[in-house]
Design a protein around this motif. Sequence first.
Motif, PDB file in Angstrom:
ATOM      1  N   GLU A  70       0.841  -1.190   0.000  1.00 13.20           N
ATOM      2  CA  GLU A  70       0.000   0.000   0.000  1.00 13.20           C
ATOM      3  C   GLU A  70       0.884   1.251   0.000  1.00 13.20           C
ATOM      4  N   ILE A  71       0.390   2.303  -0.587  1.00  9.30           N
ATOM      5  CA  ILE A  71       1.062   3.602  -0.475  1.00  9.30           C
ATOM      6  C   ILE A  71       0.558   4.264   0.799  1.00  9.30           C
ATOM      7  N   ILE A  72       1.489   4.640   1.665  1.00 11.30           N
ATOM      8  CA  ILE A  72       1.081   5.380   2.858  1.00 11.30           C
ATOM      9  C   ILE A  72       1.565   6.823   2.726  1.00 11.30           C
ATOM     10  N   ARG A  73       0.839   7.710   3.380  1.00  7.09           N
ATOM     11  CA  ARG A  73       1.206   9.127   3.371  1.00  7.09           C
ATOM     12  C   ARG A  73       1.385   9.554   4.821  1.00  7.09           C
ATOM     13  N   VAL A  74       2.496  10.178   5.118  1.00  3.69           N
ATOM     14  CA  VAL A  74       2.791  10.567   6.497  1.00  3.69           C
ATOM     15  C   VAL A  74       2.855  12.080   6.561  1.00  3.69           C
ATOM     16  N   GLU A  75       2.028  12.641   7.414  1.00  3.48           N
ATOM     17  CA  GLU A  75       1.986  14.096   7.576  1.00  3.48           C
ATOM     18  C   GLU A  75       2.639  14.474   8.895  1.00  3.48           C
ATOM     19  N   ALA A  76       3.505  15.465   8.875  1.00  2.00           N
ATOM     20  CA  ALA A  76       4.148  15.962  10.098  1.00  2.00           C
ATOM     21  C   ALA A  76       3.791  17.426  10.288  1.00  2.00           C
ATOM     22  N   ARG A  77       3.512  17.785  11.511  1.00  2.00           N
ATOM     23  CA  ARG A  77       3.155  19.156  11.861  1.00  2.00           C
ATOM     24  C   ARG A  77       3.990  19.519  13.089  1.00  2.00           C
ATOM     25  N   LEU A  78       4.518  20.732  13.107  1.00  2.00           N
ATOM     26  CA  LEU A  78       5.316  21.170  14.260  1.00  2.00           C
ATOM     27  C   LEU A  78       4.379  21.814  15.280  1.00  2.00           C
ATOM     28  N   ASP A  79       4.181  21.142  16.400  1.00  2.00           N
ATOM     29  CA  ASP A  79       3.179  21.596  17.373  1.00  2.00           C
ATOM     30  C   ASP A  79       3.770  22.572  18.381  1.00  2.00           C
ATOM     31  N   ASP A  80       5.003  22.307  18.771  1.00  2.00           N
ATOM     32  CA  ASP A  80       5.600  23.146  19.800  1.00  2.00           C
ATOM     33  C   ASP A  80       7.078  23.234  19.479  1.00  2.00           C
ATOM     34  N   PHE A  81       7.651  24.379  19.695  1.00  2.00           N
ATOM     35  CA  PHE A  81       8.994  24.586  19.190  1.00  2.00           C
ATOM     36  C   PHE A  81       9.663  25.697  19.976  1.00  2.00           C
ATOM     37  N   SER A  82      10.837  25.428  20.469  1.00  2.00           N
ATOM     38  CA  SER A  82      11.637  26.456  21.143  1.00  2.00           C
ATOM     39  C   SER A  82      13.095  26.105  20.870  1.00  2.00           C
ATOM     40  N   ARG A  83      14.021  26.890  21.432  1.00  2.00           N
ATOM     41  CA  ARG A  83      15.420  26.539  21.230  1.00  2.00           C
ATOM     42  C   ARG A  83      15.801  25.345  22.105  1.00  2.00           C
ATOM     43  N   ALA A  84      14.881  24.866  22.927  1.00  2.00           N
ATOM     44  CA  ALA A  84      15.159  23.703  23.786  1.00  2.00           C
ATOM     45  C   ALA A  84      14.578  22.409  23.255  1.00  2.00           C
ATOM     46  N   LYS A  85      13.455  22.491  22.525  1.00  2.00           N
ATOM     47  CA  LYS A  85      12.848  21.241  22.058  1.00  2.00           C
ATOM     48  C   LYS A  85      11.972  21.421  20.825  1.00  2.00           C
ATOM     49  N   LEU A  86      11.683  20.295  20.179  1.00  2.00           N
ATOM     50  CA  LEU A  86      10.817  20.227  19.006  1.00  2.00           C
ATOM     51  C   LEU A  86       9.720  19.201  19.294  1.00  2.00           C
ATOM     52  N   CYS A  87       8.465  19.567  19.139  1.00  2.00           N
ATOM     53  CA  CYS A  87       7.367  18.605  19.301  1.00  2.00           C
ATOM     54  C   CYS A  87       6.592  18.520  17.999  1.00  2.00           C
ATOM     55  N   PHE A  88       6.629  17.355  17.400  1.00  2.00           N
ATOM     56  CA  PHE A  88       5.903  17.125  16.157  1.00  2.00           C
ATOM     57  C   PHE A  88       4.694  16.224  16.408  1.00  2.00           C
ATOM     58  N   SER A  89       3.645  16.437  15.654  1.00  2.00           N
ATOM     59  CA  SER A  89       2.568  15.442  15.620  1.00  2.00           C
ATOM     60  C   SER A  89       2.471  14.901  14.199  1.00  2.00           C
ATOM     61  N   TYR A  90       1.946  13.700  14.084  1.00  2.00           N
ATOM     62  CA  TYR A  90       1.960  12.969  12.810  1.00  2.00           C
ATOM     63  C   TYR A  90       0.613  12.295  12.562  1.00  2.00           C
ATOM     64  N   ARG A  91       0.305  12.133  11.301  1.00  2.00           N
ATOM     65  CA  ARG A  91      -0.811  11.278  10.896  1.00  2.00           C
ATOM     66  C   ARG A  91      -0.308  10.379   9.769  1.00  2.00           C
ATOM     67  N   VAL A  92      -0.624   9.102   9.842  1.00  2.00           N
ATOM     68  CA  VAL A  92      -0.302   8.166   8.759  1.00  2.00           C
ATOM     69  C   VAL A  92      -1.611   7.786   8.095  1.00  2.00           C
ATOM     70  N   LEU A  93      -1.692   7.998   6.791  1.00  2.96           N
ATOM     71  CA  LEU A  93      -2.928   7.699   6.071  1.00  2.96           C
ATOM     72  C   LEU A  93      -2.662   6.728   4.932  1.00  2.96           C
TER      73      LEU A  93
END
Lengths: 140, 140, 140, 140
Positions: A70-93
Amino acid sequence: MIAVRDKVRFVETDLMGVVHHSNYLRWFEMARVEYLRAANVLLPELIASGIVFPITEVQCKYKHSAHFDEIIRVEARLDDFSRAKLCFSYRVLRDADDVLLAEGYTQNLFTDTNGRIIRLPQLYFDRINSVRQAENGGVA
Amino acid sequence: MIAVRDKVRFVETDLMGVVHHSNYLRWFEMARVEYLRAANVLLPELIASGIVFPITEVQCKYKHSAHFDEIIRVEARLDDFSRAKLCFSYRVLRDADDVLLAEGYTQNLFTDTNGRIIRLPQLYFDRINSVRQAENGGVA
Amino acid sequence: MIAVRDKVRFVETDLMGVVHHSNYLRWFEMARVEYLRAANVLLPELIASGIVFPITEVQCKYKHSAHFDEIIRVEARLDDFSRAKLCFSYRVLRDADDVLLAEGYTQNLFTDTNGRIIRLPQLYFDRINSVRQAENGGVA
Amino acid sequence: MIAVRDKVRFVETDLMGVVHHSNYLRWFEMARVEYLRAANVLLPELIASGIVFPITEVQCKYKHSAHFDEIIRVEARLDDFSRAKLCFSYRVLRDADDVLLAEGYTQNLFTDTNGRIIRLPQLYFDRINSVRQAENGGVA
C-alpha cells in the motif's frame, strides 16, 4: 504541514500479515526529516557541528493496519517549538482512500555529543521558525 | 513482572552513535512475549486459532541512550487486563548499573483475522490471570 | 569458532510467517562481534581510533526457515585474515535439534573514516591472530 | 530491467555513519517486488493461493557506502527463470551521479505453505515470461 509518501515494504510486515507497529516510528521520522529539510535544516550538518537531537518521547495510536504494497502518506506538523525542544505530531494515512491508519507525536531535545542539553543555535531556530510561521499563515 | 536481557546489536545503532529509538518498541515486545509465555500463552497458537492481538497504542519516554554492546534488561508488567485488552508497562534498564534508559506502555486488543474486535477465550484469560495474580501476591 | 544464541523476535518475521532473510546478516554480525570480543577487539574502540571495517561482500544460502520464538545458534569462524581484510564464515542452526538453517560468509576491509583502505594496526592483528591460532590448535 | 528509487532513511544508518549492509537486501526486495508487479504477479495473491517463494540464496558486493538522505536507485534484472526458480541480479546506484554502490543476486524457489517445493503455475510463469521477453527484445 509536510507530507511524504512511501510504499509499504515486504520486510515491514510480520507474521500477523500486517505492518509491524514499530515501523510507524520510522515513518514518522521520514516526515520529520522532510519537515526540517523544508526549513533547510539538514541533520548531517547539525551532527557535524556537534548538535544531536535525541527523541525523548514518542506516542502512537493505531487505528487500522497498513498492508504490504500500500502507499502510505505521512503528515508531520510542528506543534511546539523552542530553542530547547521540538514537538511534532503525525498522521499516517492510506493514500488511496485517506483512511487514517495511525497518529502520534514525538518530542526531541537538543544536546551536545556528550548528552548535555543545549539550546539550538539561533540560525537553525530562525530557519525552522520561518517554515512554521508559513504553516500557520504567518502568525508566530 | 517478567524481565528479559539482551545485548544491543550493532544494527540497532544509528549515525548518532546510539540505539535508534524505534528499537525500544521491539525490546518491549520481547518482554511482552516472555510474559505471555510465562502464562503458557503462545502467540503462534493464538494466531493459528484465528486470534490476533494488534497493538492499538504505544508510548515511550527516553531517559538515557543505550549503546552498542551494552546488556539491556527489559521489564514488563501487566497493568490492566480484561478479555477485551491487555495493557503492559515496561522499563528498559542498563543491566550493568540499573540505570533507567526508557519506560513506556502498550495496549493490545484482540481481533479475528478480519480485524473485528473479539473477546479473548476464557482459557487464555485464566492463564494470564493466574500469572498476574501471582505477580500481585495473590490479589486479583 | 565462536557461537552465540538468541531467540527469534516477533519483528523478525514477515507475512510469509517465517524470519525475513535479511535478518540472517544481522545474526552473522552478532557472532562476528563476539568473535572479535573474544580477541579483545572492541568495535567502539576501533571506531574511536579512526578505523572502520565496512563489509565488502556477503553471501548467504538458506536451507530451512527459522520461526518466531525458536532459539537459533550462530557460529562464526575466521577463514582468512590479514592486516588488509577479515573473512568469516557462518552457520545458523536451530538450537533445539541442530538443524542447519543457513550458512554464509562475509568479507570486511579496514578503512579510515574517509573510506581509504588502511592496514589493521599490528596490536589488533596480534590479538585476532592469537584467537585464530587457538582455534586452529596452535597452528598459524 | 526495472528500477525503483528511494531515499535513505535515518534508521538505515549505523554508528559507522553509513547505511548498514543488511539494508541492501531490503532494497533488492523492493526492486524484485516491482519487477513482479510489472508482470502482474502480486505477492499477496500468490500467498493467498498457497504459494510461497522463499529466498534460497543471496549475495551482495559493496563498492561504496550509501549515506543518509541520498536517493538510491535499485535495478533488478531477471537472469534465470523457470517454473522451479527465479534468479534476479541487482545494482544499487547513487541516483545523483550514477555511482555503483553495490551489486548482487538472489535466488528464490517456489514452495507450498509446508515448505515443499512446487512448480510455479503456468499462469504466473507466462506473465513473468512476457515481461522478461520484452526486456530481452523479444528473444526468449
